[in-house]
Design a protein around this motif. Structure first.
Motif, PDB file in Angstrom:
ATOM      1  N   ASN A  18     -30.447   1.600   0.801  1.00 32.35           N
ATOM      2  CA  ASN A  18     -29.590   1.930   1.941  1.00 32.35           C
ATOM      3  C   ASN A  18     -30.126   3.155   2.679  1.00 32.35           C
ATOM      4  O   ASN A  18     -30.180   3.182   3.903  1.00 32.35           O
ATOM      5  N   LYS A  19     -30.533   4.136   1.930  1.00 26.70           N
ATOM      6  CA  LYS A  19     -31.066   5.367   2.527  1.00 26.70           C
ATOM      7  C   LYS A  19     -32.373   5.100   3.270  1.00 26.70           C
ATOM      8  O   LYS A  19     -32.618   5.666   4.323  1.00 26.70           O
ATOM      9  N   GLU A  20     -33.220   4.227   2.717  1.00 22.51           N
ATOM     10  CA  GLU A  20     -34.485   3.875   3.375  1.00 22.51           C
ATOM     11  C   GLU A  20     -34.254   3.188   4.715  1.00 22.51           C
ATOM     12  O   GLU A  20     -34.981   3.420   5.670  1.00 22.51           O
ATOM     13  N   LEU A  21     -33.260   2.311   4.762  1.00 24.64           N
ATOM     14  CA  LEU A  21     -32.987   1.544   5.973  1.00 24.64           C
ATOM     15  C   LEU A  21     -32.163   2.321   6.997  1.00 24.64           C
ATOM     16  O   LEU A  21     -32.100   1.925   8.157  1.00 24.64           O
ATOM     17  N   GLY A  22     -31.522   3.385   6.559  1.00 22.90           N
ATOM     18  CA  GLY A  22     -30.646   4.138   7.455  1.00 22.90           C
ATOM     19  C   GLY A  22     -29.338   3.411   7.722  1.00 22.90           C
ATOM     20  O   GLY A  22     -28.709   3.599   8.763  1.00 22.90           O
ATOM     21  N   THR A  23     -28.921   2.575   6.777  1.00 24.69           N
ATOM     22  CA  THR A  23     -27.675   1.842   6.898  1.00 24.69           C
ATOM     23  C   THR A  23     -26.578   2.547   6.099  1.00 24.69           C
ATOM     24  O   THR A  23     -26.860   3.472   5.338  1.00 24.69           O
ATOM     25  N   THR A  24     -25.354   2.088   6.289  1.00 27.83           N
ATOM     26  CA  THR A  24     -24.225   2.702   5.597  1.00 27.83           C
ATOM     27  C   THR A  24     -23.797   1.893   4.375  1.00 27.83           C
ATOM     28  O   THR A  24     -23.554   2.446   3.322  1.00 27.83           O
ATOM     29  N   ILE A  25     -23.703   0.578   4.552  1.00 28.36           N
ATOM     30  CA  ILE A  25     -23.241  -0.286   3.468  1.00 28.36           C
ATOM     31  C   ILE A  25     -24.197  -1.461   3.320  1.00 28.36           C
ATOM     32  O   ILE A  25     -24.358  -2.256   4.240  1.00 28.36           O
ATOM     33  N   LEU A  26     -24.824  -1.573   2.158  1.00 30.81           N
ATOM     34  CA  LEU A  26     -25.651  -2.734   1.829  1.00 30.81           C
ATOM     35  C   LEU A  26     -24.939  -3.524   0.747  1.00 30.81           C
ATOM     36  O   LEU A  26     -24.385  -2.943  -0.192  1.00 30.81           O
ATOM     37  N   ILE A  27     -24.962  -4.846   0.881  1.00 27.05           N
ATOM     38  CA  ILE A  27     -24.344  -5.706  -0.121  1.00 27.05           C
ATOM     39  C   ILE A  27     -25.331  -6.791  -0.525  1.00 27.05           C
ATOM     40  O   ILE A  27     -26.215  -7.153   0.230  1.00 27.05           O
ATOM     41  N   SER A  28     -25.139  -7.296  -1.714  1.00 33.18           N
ATOM     42  CA  SER A  28     -25.991  -8.375  -2.216  1.00 33.18           C
ATOM     43  C   SER A  28     -25.464  -9.715  -1.727  1.00 33.18           C
ATOM     44  O   SER A  28     -24.356  -9.828  -1.191  1.00 33.18           O
ATOM     45  N   ASP A  29     -26.263 -10.748  -1.958  1.00 30.47           N
ATOM     46  CA  ASP A  29     -25.892 -12.098  -1.557  1.00 30.47           C
ATOM     47  C   ASP A  29     -24.624 -12.562  -2.271  1.00 30.47           C
ATOM     48  O   ASP A  29     -23.796 -13.256  -1.693  1.00 30.47           O
ATOM     49  N   SER A  30     -24.462 -12.169  -3.529  1.00 27.06           N
ATOM     50  CA  SER A  30     -23.268 -12.589  -4.270  1.00 27.06           C
ATOM     51  C   SER A  30     -21.995 -11.988  -3.676  1.00 27.06           C
ATOM     52  O   SER A  30     -20.955 -12.640  -3.648  1.00 27.06           O
ATOM     53  N   VAL A  31     -22.073 -10.760  -3.184  1.00 25.00           N
ATOM     54  CA  VAL A  31     -20.916 -10.151  -2.524  1.00 25.00           C
ATOM     55  C   VAL A  31     -20.694 -10.804  -1.163  1.00 25.00           C
ATOM     56  O   VAL A  31     -19.568 -11.152  -0.802  1.00 25.00           O
ATOM     57  N   TYR A  32     -21.775 -11.019  -0.424  1.00 22.71           N
ATOM     58  CA  TYR A  32     -21.692 -11.643   0.891  1.00 22.71           C
ATOM     59  C   TYR A  32     -20.995 -13.001   0.815  1.00 22.71           C
ATOM     60  O   TYR A  32     -20.168 -13.334   1.660  1.00 22.71           O
ATOM     61  N   SER A  33     -21.315 -13.780  -0.199  1.00 22.70           N
ATOM     62  CA  SER A  33     -20.745 -15.122  -0.324  1.00 22.70           C
ATOM     63  C   SER A  33     -19.241 -15.103  -0.585  1.00 22.70           C
ATOM     64  O   SER A  33     -18.563 -16.093  -0.362  1.00 22.70           O
ATOM     65  N   GLU A  34     -18.715 -13.972  -1.042  1.00 19.09           N
ATOM     66  CA  GLU A  34     -17.285 -13.853  -1.328  1.00 19.09           C
ATOM     67  C   GLU A  34     -16.478 -13.274  -0.153  1.00 19.09           C
ATOM     68  O   GLU A  34     -15.254 -13.241  -0.206  1.00 19.09           O
ATOM     69  N   LEU A  35     -17.164 -12.828   0.892  1.00 19.40           N
ATOM     70  CA  LEU A  35     -16.469 -12.220   2.023  1.00 19.40           C
ATOM     71  C   LEU A  35     -15.748 -13.253   2.877  1.00 19.40           C
ATOM     72  O   LEU A  35     -16.158 -14.406   2.959  1.00 19.40           O
ATOM     73  N   GLU A  36     -14.691 -12.795   3.526  1.00 15.09           N
ATOM     74  CA  GLU A  36     -14.003 -13.643   4.493  1.00 15.09           C
ATOM     75  C   GLU A  36     -14.899 -13.814   5.716  1.00 15.09           C
ATOM     76  O   GLU A  36     -15.783 -13.003   5.982  1.00 15.09           O
ATOM     77  N   ASP A  37     -14.661 -14.872   6.477  1.00 15.51           N
ATOM     78  CA  ASP A  37     -15.490 -15.174   7.645  1.00 15.51           C
ATOM     79  C   ASP A  37     -15.564 -14.017   8.636  1.00 15.51           C
ATOM     80  O   ASP A  37     -16.611 -13.766   9.223  1.00 15.51           O
ATOM     81  N   THR A  38     -14.469 -13.290   8.820  1.00 15.93           N
ATOM     82  CA  THR A  38     -14.476 -12.185   9.791  1.00 15.93           C
ATOM     83  C   THR A  38     -15.454 -11.092   9.375  1.00 15.93           C
ATOM     84  O   THR A  38     -16.072 -10.468  10.225  1.00 15.93           O
ATOM     85  N   LEU A  39     -15.598 -10.862   8.086  1.00 12.57           N
ATOM     86  CA  LEU A  39     -16.570  -9.869   7.613  1.00 12.57           C
ATOM     87  C   LEU A  39     -17.986 -10.433   7.606  1.00 12.57           C
ATOM     88  O   LEU A  39     -18.938  -9.713   7.875  1.00 12.57           O
ATOM     89  N   ASN A  40     -18.120 -11.718   7.300  1.00 13.66           N
ATOM     90  CA  ASN A  40     -19.453 -12.340   7.341  1.00 13.66           C
ATOM     91  C   ASN A  40     -20.066 -12.218   8.723  1.00 13.66           C
ATOM     92  O   ASN A  40     -21.273 -12.030   8.861  1.00 13.66           O
ATOM     93  N   GLU A  41     -19.253 -12.323   9.747  1.00 10.77           N
ATOM     94  CA  GLU A  41     -19.740 -12.221  11.120  1.00 10.77           C
ATOM     95  C   GLU A  41     -20.267 -10.818  11.437  1.00 10.77           C
ATOM     96  O   GLU A  41     -21.097 -10.659  12.315  1.00 10.77           O
ATOM     97  N   LYS A  42     -19.783  -9.821  10.721  1.00 12.41           N
ATOM     98  CA  LYS A  42     -20.205  -8.440  10.955  1.00 12.41           C
ATOM     99  C   LYS A  42     -21.425  -8.041  10.122  1.00 12.41           C
ATOM    100  O   LYS A  42     -21.945  -6.945  10.262  1.00 12.41           O
ATOM    101  N   ALA A  43     -21.876  -8.932   9.261  1.00 11.00           N
ATOM    102  CA  ALA A  43     -22.999  -8.619   8.375  1.00 11.00           C
ATOM    103  C   ALA A  43     -24.331  -8.914   9.052  1.00 11.00           C
ATOM    104  O   ALA A  43     -24.487  -9.907   9.743  1.00 11.00           O
TER     105      ALA A  43
END
Length: 65
Positions: A18-43
């Motif tokens: 996360n620090k290398e990319l300069g991002t705030t929140i990084l998630i793995s594919d397993s977390v991404y697959s559990e997100l609601e559609d509204t959050l998936n759209e923001k990823a």
């Protein structure tokens, strides 16, 4: 008490990446697959990355805050 295990290791590696990319929140594919559609759209897909201590590359996403 201490927290150990694969999940904790992956979270630690994502935090470091996360620090290398300069991002705030990084998630793995397993977390991404559990997100609601509204959050998936923001990823944002960052593709496959090699995390230290993992045999296979991990798909990671950043959540826009």
């Amino acid at each position: 008490y201490g927290v150990i295990g694969d999940t904790v290791n992956v979270a630690s590696r994502l935090e470091a990446y996360n620090k290398e990319l300069g991002t705030t929140i990084l998630i793995s594919d397993s977390v991404y697959s559990e997100l609601e559609d509204t959050l998936n759209e923001k990823a944002q897909d960052y593709g496959q990355v090699n995390l230290k201590g993992r045999g296979a590359a991990q798909q990671v996403y950043s959540l826009k805050t």
